[in-house]
Design an enzyme around this catalytic site. Sequence first.
Site, PDB file in Angstrom:
ATOM      1  N   TRP A   1       1.937  -0.970  -6.358  1.00 47.64           N
ATOM      2  CA  TRP A   1       2.870  -1.689  -6.930  1.00 47.64           C
ATOM      3  C   TRP A   1       2.330  -2.966  -7.462  1.00 47.64           C
ATOM      4  O   TRP A   1       3.102  -4.090  -7.079  1.00 47.64           O
ATOM      5  CB  TRP A   1       3.914  -1.996  -5.850  1.00 47.64           C
ATOM      6  CG  TRP A   1       4.713  -0.650  -5.246  1.00 47.64           C
ATOM      7  CD1 TRP A   1       4.677  -0.188  -4.067  1.00 47.64           C
ATOM      8  CD2 TRP A   1       5.250   0.564  -6.276  1.00 47.64           C
ATOM      9  NE1 TRP A   1       5.245   1.087  -4.084  1.00 47.64           N
ATOM     10  CE2 TRP A   1       5.609   1.443  -5.253  1.00 47.64           C
ATOM     11  CE3 TRP A   1       5.562   0.523  -7.395  1.00 47.64           C
ATOM     12  CZ2 TRP A   1       6.351   2.635  -5.932  1.00 47.64           C
ATOM     13  CZ3 TRP A   1       6.345   1.662  -7.968  1.00 47.64           C
ATOM     14  CH2 TRP A   1       6.653   2.859  -6.966  1.00 47.64           C
TER      15      TRP A   1
ATOM     16  N   THR B   1       2.295  -5.528 -10.111  1.00 45.36           N
ATOM     17  CA  THR B   1       2.880  -6.142 -11.395  1.00 45.36           C
ATOM     18  C   THR B   1       1.826  -6.726 -12.065  1.00 45.36           C
ATOM     19  O   THR B   1       1.059  -7.738 -11.430  1.00 45.36           O
ATOM     20  CB  THR B   1       4.049  -7.229 -11.081  1.00 45.36           C
ATOM     21  OG1 THR B   1       5.085  -6.305 -10.499  1.00 45.36           O
ATOM     22  CG2 THR B   1       4.577  -7.455 -12.685  1.00 45.36           C
TER      23      THR B   1
ATOM     24  N   HIS C   1      32.029  -1.516 -20.435  1.00 41.52           N
ATOM     25  CA  HIS C   1      31.996  -0.661 -21.610  1.00 41.52           C
ATOM     26  C   HIS C   1      32.275   0.627 -21.639  1.00 41.52           C
ATOM     27  O   HIS C   1      32.233   1.216 -22.712  1.00 41.52           O
ATOM     28  CB  HIS C   1      30.323  -0.961 -21.755  1.00 41.52           C
ATOM     29  CG  HIS C   1      29.818  -2.049 -22.287  1.00 41.52           C
ATOM     30  ND1 HIS C   1      29.646  -3.244 -21.597  1.00 41.52           N
ATOM     31  CD2 HIS C   1      29.203  -2.566 -23.353  1.00 41.52           C
ATOM     32  CE1 HIS C   1      29.220  -4.139 -22.166  1.00 41.52           C
ATOM     33  NE2 HIS C   1      28.773  -3.736 -23.529  1.00 41.52           N
TER      34      HIS C   1
ATOM     35  N   GLU D   1       7.275 -16.557  -0.443  1.00 36.49           N
ATOM     36  CA  GLU D   1       8.393 -17.569  -0.271  1.00 36.49           C
ATOM     37  C   GLU D   1       9.021 -17.869  -1.509  1.00 36.49           C
ATOM     38  O   GLU D   1      10.197 -18.093  -2.039  1.00 36.49           O
ATOM     39  CB  GLU D   1       8.337 -18.447   0.815  1.00 36.49           C
ATOM     40  CG  GLU D   1       9.557 -19.265   1.198  1.00 36.49           C
ATOM     41  CD  GLU D   1       9.283 -20.140   2.474  1.00 36.49           C
ATOM     42  OE1 GLU D   1       8.974 -21.693   2.067  1.00 36.49           O
ATOM     43  OE2 GLU D   1       8.831 -19.667   3.343  1.00 36.49           O
TER      44      GLU D   1
ATOM     45  N   ARG E   1      36.937  -4.652 -27.994  1.00 38.51           N
ATOM     46  CA  ARG E   1      37.154  -3.441 -27.818  1.00 38.51           C
ATOM     47  C   ARG E   1      38.607  -3.440 -27.557  1.00 38.51           C
ATOM     48  O   ARG E   1      39.308  -4.261 -26.927  1.00 38.51           O
ATOM     49  CB  ARG E   1      36.607  -2.818 -26.599  1.00 38.51           C
ATOM     50  CG  ARG E   1      37.329  -1.436 -26.071  1.00 38.51           C
ATOM     51  CD  ARG E   1      36.848  -0.213 -26.959  1.00 38.51           C
ATOM     52  NE  ARG E   1      37.178   0.999 -26.276  1.00 38.51           N
ATOM     53  CZ  ARG E   1      37.554   2.079 -26.833  1.00 38.51           C
ATOM     54  NH1 ARG E   1      37.451   2.080 -28.068  1.00 38.51           N
ATOM     55  NH2 ARG E   1      37.727   3.278 -26.421  1.00 38.51           N
TER      56      ARG E   1
ATOM     57  N   GLU F   1      10.129  -8.358  -3.880  1.00 42.36           N
ATOM     58  CA  GLU F   1       9.832  -9.680  -2.860  1.00 42.36           C
ATOM     59  C   GLU F   1      10.523  -9.319  -1.457  1.00 42.36           C
ATOM     60  O   GLU F   1      10.885 -10.365  -1.012  1.00 42.36           O
ATOM     61  CB  GLU F   1      10.138 -10.913  -3.429  1.00 42.36           C
ATOM     62  CG  GLU F   1       8.979 -11.628  -3.985  1.00 42.36           C
ATOM     63  CD  GLU F   1       8.048 -11.132  -5.057  1.00 42.36           C
ATOM     64  OE1 GLU F   1       7.773  -9.932  -5.109  1.00 42.36           O
ATOM     65  OE2 GLU F   1       7.727 -11.959  -5.980  1.00 42.36           O
TER      66      GLU F   1
ATOM     67  N   GLU G   1      17.368  -5.694   3.561  1.00 45.16           N
ATOM     68  CA  GLU G   1      17.206  -5.655   4.890  1.00 45.16           C
ATOM     69  C   GLU G   1      16.178  -6.813   5.649  1.00 45.16           C
ATOM     70  O   GLU G   1      16.475  -7.324   6.420  1.00 45.16           O
ATOM     71  CB  GLU G   1      16.918  -4.307   5.377  1.00 45.16           C
ATOM     72  CG  GLU G   1      17.968  -3.135   5.500  1.00 45.16           C
ATOM     73  CD  GLU G   1      18.220  -2.879   3.697  1.00 45.16           C
ATOM     74  OE1 GLU G   1      19.157  -2.394   3.579  1.00 45.16           O
ATOM     75  OE2 GLU G   1      17.232  -3.173   2.820  1.00 45.16           O
TER      76      GLU G   1
ATOM     77  N   GLU H   1       0.837  -1.119  -0.115  1.00 42.30           N
ATOM     78  CA  GLU H   1       0.084  -0.004   0.161  1.00 42.30           C
ATOM     79  C   GLU H   1       0.764   1.436  -0.014  1.00 42.30           C
ATOM     80  O   GLU H   1       2.232   1.026   0.398  1.00 42.30           O
ATOM     81  CB  GLU H   1      -0.852   0.175   1.251  1.00 42.30           C
ATOM     82  CG  GLU H   1      -2.023  -1.162   1.278  1.00 42.30           C
ATOM     83  CD  GLU H   1      -2.690  -1.304   2.392  1.00 42.30           C
ATOM     84  OE1 GLU H   1      -2.807  -0.183   3.291  1.00 42.30           O
ATOM     85  OE2 GLU H   1      -3.845  -1.752   2.392  1.00 42.30           O
TER      86      GLU H   1
END
Length: 401
Positions: free
Chosen positions: A160, A162, A354, A256, A284, A379, A383, A131
């Site tokens: 949030w 998805t 790069h 989980e 390169r 997910e 922390e 929320e």
Amino acid sequence: MSRLAQTHGLTDVQREIVSTVRDFVDKEIIPVATGLEHRDEYPQAIVDGLKELGLFGLMIPEEYGGLGESLLTYALCVEEIARGWMSVSGIINTHFIVAYMLKQHGTQEQKDHFLPRMAAGDIRGAFSMSEPALGSDVSAISSKAVKDGDEYVLTGQKMWLTNGGTSSLVAVLVRSDEGHPEGTAPHKSMTTFLVEKEPGFGEVRPGLTIPGKIDKMGYKGVDTTELIMDGLRIPADRVLGGVTGRGFYQMMDGVEVGRVNVAARGCGVAQRAFELGVQYAQQRHTFGKPIAQHQAIQFKLAEMATKVEAAHAMMVNAARKKDSGERNDLEAGMAKYLASEYCKEVVEDAFRIHGGYGFSKEYEIERLYREAPMLLIGEGTAEIQKMIIGRRLLEEYRFQG
């Protein structure tokens, strides 16, 4: 096939599935991913291809029309898809979590009603815990469900999601005080509701609004949205499992396995970053030779490859632990934490290899550099993973003084 991130002990069927997905990624995703991402365009053709491959039903039992495969098989497929474009793996992940929650916790009627169409990809899932003012404190959920006859009335704002717009089924976690006396622990007064809706934006059913896509730094293409409930009426038979008060535990079970999925995504993005870095380093030239022949670059490549290998091994271990029926929150937390952190570091090292070109949108590494940070918070933040890991370690290594 690369020597990195090999998975030993797979069955012939597992190897065939993963190989098929890898071929699809190489031919259908990698060539178009950067263009679609820059336009923030939903990858409909890719999603249709995944539907034809049966990936939306990969872990759904065969009795419901799915392939009945393991979490490990699924995670290895996600790893391949994220290697091509992480946003596509997000489209699959939320669907997979809702299907898993239904399989594990749904009533028989709910399984019979939803799982066959989810396996076919005709119903696509999203799940909603967060929320606007919530963050990592799930117990602070303020969205509510109030009983009204044979229905519940849901009110509140979620954040949030998805697949919020493209999904047709959303598992929504809200507070439901009915039947739970005052003083009940917050996590024991939450319920998961199965909310069916029309795909799209605006009012997608009476009382339910999906305002529009959230504009993001990365993780584009896939739609991330809010969800607003204002007098949303849901039949009582759409309480997941048929009993209120179990929503927190159901969602945590889904998250989980979702953490194994996020770990797999981190592995896939890191693998692609390594591929781009090692290829560019051989093309390169500076000071008369390919930069791959400079010791400083070789050190970077060595570190990158080691991190890719370590993250993959931990992800595989967490998936196999869950497949064995054992508790895997420790392994899943470790895998998610390590894979997301290593992904960020490998992508940054490839970006550094790069040089100035890594800052150009013409090079694929620029996209990966914007995508990797999402894995640090999706997910559960690093922390949160450390809290889970620390608590479980204290359970396992309790001092007997």
